[in-house]
Write an enzyme that holds these catalytic residues in place. Structure first.
Site, short mmCIF file in Angstrom:
data_model
loop_
_atom_site.label_atom_id
_atom_site.label_comp_id
_atom_site.label_asym_id
_atom_site.label_seq_id
_atom_site.Cartn_x
_atom_site.Cartn_y
_atom_site.Cartn_z
N CYS A 135 0.81 -1.21 0.00
CA CYS A 135 0.00 0.00 0.00
C CYS A 135 0.85 1.27 0.00
O CYS A 135 0.49 2.25 -0.66
CB CYS A 135 -0.97 0.00 1.16
SG CYS A 135 -0.18 -0.31 2.74
N HIS A 179 -1.92 0.36 7.12
CA HIS A 179 -2.27 0.70 5.75
C HIS A 179 -1.81 2.12 5.47
O HIS A 179 -1.56 2.90 6.38
CB HIS A 179 -3.79 0.59 5.59
CG HIS A 179 -4.25 0.59 4.17
ND1 HIS A 179 -3.70 -0.22 3.20
CD2 HIS A 179 -5.23 1.31 3.55
CE1 HIS A 179 -4.31 0.00 2.05
NE2 HIS A 179 -5.25 0.93 2.23
N ASP A 209 -8.06 5.65 -2.11
CA ASP A 209 -7.18 4.53 -1.77
C ASP A 209 -6.78 3.81 -3.05
O ASP A 209 -7.53 3.00 -3.58
CB ASP A 209 -7.90 3.57 -0.82
CG ASP A 209 -6.93 2.52 -0.27
OD1 ASP A 209 -5.78 2.47 -0.75
OD2 ASP A 209 -7.34 1.77 0.63
#
Lengths: 661, 317
Positions: A410, A454, A470
């Site tokens: 991520c 994350h 995201d």
């Protein structure tokens, strides 16, 4: 040299060895191999010494060993202070002291150090099994202390353990009172050694490629959440942590924009419902208080930053619990020019390929929102792979990732996305935190692990203000729905997720895990995180508003006194009567005679006593005689015929006058 | 049992020395038992303090909990220490007479009226090694306390202390006791020296049937206490009554041990000398009499007579 009365006998030494063994055992896995070897070796050697007719090792040898071992600890840890080196040193000393047990004094010193070792163990772990284990260890070492203090051959070994059990059981209520009411002070009282908070994991205030993916391999608990109402859907469960503005092309940091500057929460407008929940955050040695995106209120004393983080005034070093309110849909209002500038900052070198890509989107799209969509589409359609163990990146990580490896976690996606957005002239920043969480149906709360760490992006769009984007979701939508499974990751391979298991065994196993975690949660809430804050809350609930120190001390004293008094009454009043009714009646008779002034001499038999009593009090002779004769018959004479004679004796004694009328 | 006035209760003397001599068995009640931490207990308290600071410094809940647990246990142990002494009763047993210059032993009877055993009771008389005893429930045990008997006369045991560090040695409970324990101390026997043969020895007109050991003098029926060596076993084997052979000398020493035969010595030296003569006379199975100023003990022999004479010497004022 100790005199014969002060020498430690073999029995005491055996007990001490057992107690020290129990205490050192849980420390062993944490210690360097040579200390483990030393402790075990010394223990076995002592065992041999105890079985043979024994010689003490020479003092000089012990002194040399002690110096050598201390030097060893220093070289292993680089210090003699601090909790790890300190405990290692304590264990070395304790083990070597076992070889130098001469006088009772040595034994007592060993026991005291043993109690100390019990407590140091909790600096490393405070789980329920360890607490139970330590309780047993305390029991054994207390029994050892009692053996040292009065060891006689006639006492069975079990009686010492029983005594220790009684002592500890009677101490429990007082311990509870002290635990609840003893005024708690927020530590530390003085500077802590550097390794005091070693081993605390959590997000850091900077992000380099690989930082979060290493965190994501940890199963450790980050925090637990109880929602007061329904939980938000998975796609909205973003837990906000540090916001990163500044990049040098490789690493990201909060920058100078002052994530620490104050902002009034009123600047944000709610566009949906508000969610209330309570978070129990594990200590992570950093100030941020994690909360659901976007947090607007918090019960803790904390700063609200310009990028919507709540920061505690001190690093969170113990588990804390706070309540918070978050808005899921919101408008953050206009963008301050200073912030716009910071949100457009680019590293000194951005590769032409990256610039071209951003420029291409910019010209194709008619709005900022469309540019964002272009970028997400790009991540979705190009062969990007989401993996926990990405290959290493070269000189220009963003370029290398976008056009070279195309494999990343991520943080790679978030960083690349933000650089692209900024290149396209859209204010953007990286947000780190946690995403997702696992529901525990047993305790009705959500568990968020470090593995849920994350990173995502936020862009500023004119119609909504700051908006969460995201890019990982565009590559691996499963990431948002399911947690990563740290046990299943392979190097370079696509990330594996925790999917819903179907097997009965697997489901029961998970159910058990939920139950265990739920118990742990209560333990954490009520025992481990009982500190100054919780104490104030509890005292307020008990009616002590603004309890003063004097009031607290008085309460503490009264309650402790009451507990001690209770134990005292239980111990001292409870003098069990003799079970033999004949003896009982006789003793009552004797005590009545005593009140009449005829006290039985220790060596006096019943008949002599009766003769004396009759001489002193002829008026009772008619009663003294039969009682004595009956007693002699019942006690020393023929076997019992029935109970009516006993009753007769009891009756006679009852009728005997209590005092001179 | 006497009750204490408030004023008496707070006298320092009670704490350091106890009450004066008392009669009869003494039961240890609240007003007699004192408790203070031992040196080792103070060290323990110091360690607890360090543990508490550690717990506060590291904000560690379990460290708090266990520090409190161990501390509470120490508090509870005070009660156990007290209970180990409470309600015990002490009385005086035998104190056999001794000669000056040796140690007088006083037997102390300790009775445990309760069902639970009492451990590690330490009885201690000043200047003497302590005795440690355990008492089972509802049992009476004995311990002997000693005191140096320096002078002849009646020696009181004086103040002694019963104490205990049970169960963990963190606290010491004690009670000072001064029971009416008396031991008779005979004078120290002087060097051997011939008895002045004043009227040297008188032959007895009728002999001394049965007192001497020289010649066989006939039989008499057995009486309990007779030496088995003198039993006439041959007769016993023939199923006749148990007979004892009697011996006697036709002459025996009869000697008067007289104060006045020792002029020019001080009182204690004279008593010591008389003591030696009494012992010698007894050993030689003589019959003797003792004359002291104002006291005369007639001619006799035997154990009882010896003690009577020695007591007179001991108590001589």
């Amino acid at each position: 040299m100790p005199g014969p009365g002060n020498a430690l006998n073999r029995r005491s030494q055996t007990w001490l060895l057992a107690a020290v063994g129990l205490l050192v055992l849980p420390h062993l896995p944490r210690l360097p191999w040579w200390i483990t070897l030393l402790a075990v070796g010394v223990g076995l050697f002592k065992l041999v010494l105890l079985r043979q007719s024994y010689h003490q090792p020479p003092r000089l040898l012990l002194a040399l060993l002690t110096v050598a071992a201390s030097a060893g600890v220093f070289f292993s840890y680089g210090t003699l202070l601090g909790k790890q080196a300190g405990v290692a040193l304590l264990i070395v000393m304790l083990s070597l002291k076992l070889l130098e047990l001469r006088a009772v004094r040595d034994g007592r010193l060993l026991v005291y150090l043993g109690y100390f070792l019990v407590v140091t163990n909790f600096l490393f772990t405070q789980t329920i099994p360890i607490a139970l284990y330590m309780f047993v260890a305390t029991l054994v070492i207390t029994a050892a202390l009692s053996v040292i203090t009065h060891s006689s051959r006639e006492r069975p070994a079990g009686s010492h353990l029983r005594l220790a059990t009684v002592l500890l059981a009677q101490a429990l209520p007082i311990m509870l009172v002290l635990f609840v009411f003893f005024p708690r002070v927020a530590g530390p009282l003085w500077g802590l050694p550097r390794d005091a908070y070693a081993g605390m994991t959590g997000l850091s205030d900077s992000m380099t490629p690989g930082a979060i993916s290493s965190l994501a391999q940890s199963e450790a608990t980050a925090f637990r959440v109880e929602f007061f109402g329904p939980a938000p859907e998975p796609a909205l469960r973003y837990w906000r942590g540090p916001v990163l503005w500044h990049t040098d092309g490789r690493s990201w940091s909060p920058g100078r924009i002052g994530s620490y500057s104050r902002q009034r929460p009123e600047a944000v407008q709610n566009r949906g419902q508000a969610l209330h929940y309570a978070i129990t955050l594990e200590g992570h040695d950093k100030p941020w208080l994690l909360a659901l995106d976007l947090p607007v209120e918090i019960s803790q004393r904390a700063l609200y930053t310009v990028d919507f983080q709540w920061l505690s005034y001190r690093p969170v070093r113990e588990r804390i619990r706070y309540e918070a309110t978050s808005w899921l849909h919101y408008h953050t209002g206009p963008l301050d020019p200073r912030l716009r500038k910071a949100a457009l900052q680019l590293p000194e070198h951005v590769s032409p390929r990256v610039q071209a890509l951003a420029h291409d989107w910019r010209t194709r799209a008619d709005s900022d929102r469309a540019v964002v969509q272009e970028a997400l589409d790009y991540f979705h359609t190009q062969p990007f792979v989401y993996t926990l163990q990405p290959p290493l990146l070269g000189e220009d990580p963003v370029d290398d990732f976008l056009f070279g490896t195309q494999r990343g976690f991520c943080e790679h996606y978030a960083a690349a996305f933000v650089v692209l957005m900024r290149s396209a002239g859209i204010p953007a920043r990286v947000v780190t935190g946690y995403q997702g969480g696992e529901y525990n149906p047993v305790g009705d709360y959500w568990l968020i692990r470090q593995a849920d760490a994350h990173a995502w992006a936020e862009v500023w769009l004119p119609d909504t203000g700051w908006q969460r984007v995201d890019p990982t979701a565009a590559v691996a939508p499963e990431r948002i729905e399911h947690a990563l499974d740290p046990d299943l990751q392979a190097a370079g391979a696509p990330a594996r997720f925790r999917l819903t298991e179907t097997g009965l065994l697997v489901r029961s196993w998970r159910q058990l895990q939920f139950a265990v975690d739920s118990v742990n949660n209560h333990w954490n809430q009520w025992v481990l995180s009982y500190g100054p804050q919780r104490q104030l809350e509890l005292l307020a609930a008990l009616g002590f508003k603004q309890a003063s120190w004097r009031e607290m001390a008085l309460t503490l004293l009264l309650l402790t006194g009451a507990c001690l008094l209770g134990v005292a009454l239980w111990m001292l009043v409870r003098t069990p009567a003799p079970s033999d009714p004949v003896l009982q009646a006789w003793q009552r008779f004797c005590s009545r005679l005593e009140r009449l002034g005829v006290r039985r001499a220790p060596s006096e038999g019943p008949r002599d006593l009766a003769r004396r009593a009759m001489a002193a009090h002829p008026e009772f002779a008619s009663q003294v005689g039969p009682i004595t004769e009956l007693y002699i018959t019942l006690r020393y004479g023929r076997p019992l015929q029935g109970s009516h004679e006993i009753q007769q004796l009891q009756q006679l004694v009852r009728r005997f006058p209590q005092r001179t009328g | 049992m006497q009750t204490l006035t408030i004023r008496d209760r707070f006298k320092l003397q009670r704490f350091t020395r106890g009450l004066g001599p008392e009669h009869g068995p003494v039961r240890l009640d609240r007003s007699r038992v004192f408790i203070l931490p031992t040196a080792s207990g103070l060290l323990f308290a110091g360690m607890l303090l360090v543990m508490l600071f550690g717990a506060i410094n590291y904000n560690n809940s379990m460290a708090h909990l266990f520090t409190f647990l161990v501390g509470s246990m120490a508090m509870v142990s005070i009660l156990h220490t007290y209970r180990n002494l409470a309600q015990l009763s002490f009385s005086v047993g035998k104190a056999p007479p001794v000669f000056a210059g040796s140690r007088a032993g006083f037997e102390i009877l300790a009775t445990n009226p309760g069902a639970s055993p009492r451990y590690a009771l330490r009885l201690h008389s000043p200047g003497q090694p302590a005795v440690t005893i355990d008492l089972k429930g509802r049992h009476t045990g004995t311990a002997t306390l000693y005191r140096e008997a320096r002078q002849r006369g009646v020696l009181p045991l004086g103040r002694w202390t019963v104490s205990t560090r049970y169960p963990l040695g963190l606290f010491r409970a004690w009670a000072h006791l001064d029971l009416q324990a008396r031991c008779l101390v005979y004078p120290h026997p002087a060097q051997q020296r011939p008895v002045p043969q004043d009227p040297a020895y008188k032959p007895h007109q009728t002999g001394d049937r049965g007192r001497g050991v020289d010649d066989f003098a006939g039989f008499r029926p057995y009486r309990p206490g007779d030496s088995p060596r003198h039993v006439f076993w041959k007769a016993a084997a023939r199923d006749q009554a148990l007979l004892v052979k009697q011996f006697g000398g036709d002459r025996t020493d009869e000697v008067w041990l007289d104060w006045d035969t020792l002029p020019g010595m001080d009182t204690e030296a004279r008593l010591s000398q008389l003591c030696r003569w009494v012992l010698d006379a007894h050993r030689n199975q003589q019959a003797w009499g003792l004359r002291l100023p104002g006291i005369e003990i007639g001619i006799a022999s035997g154990e009882r007579h010896k003690h009577r004479c020695l007591e007179a010497l001991a108590r001589f004022a």
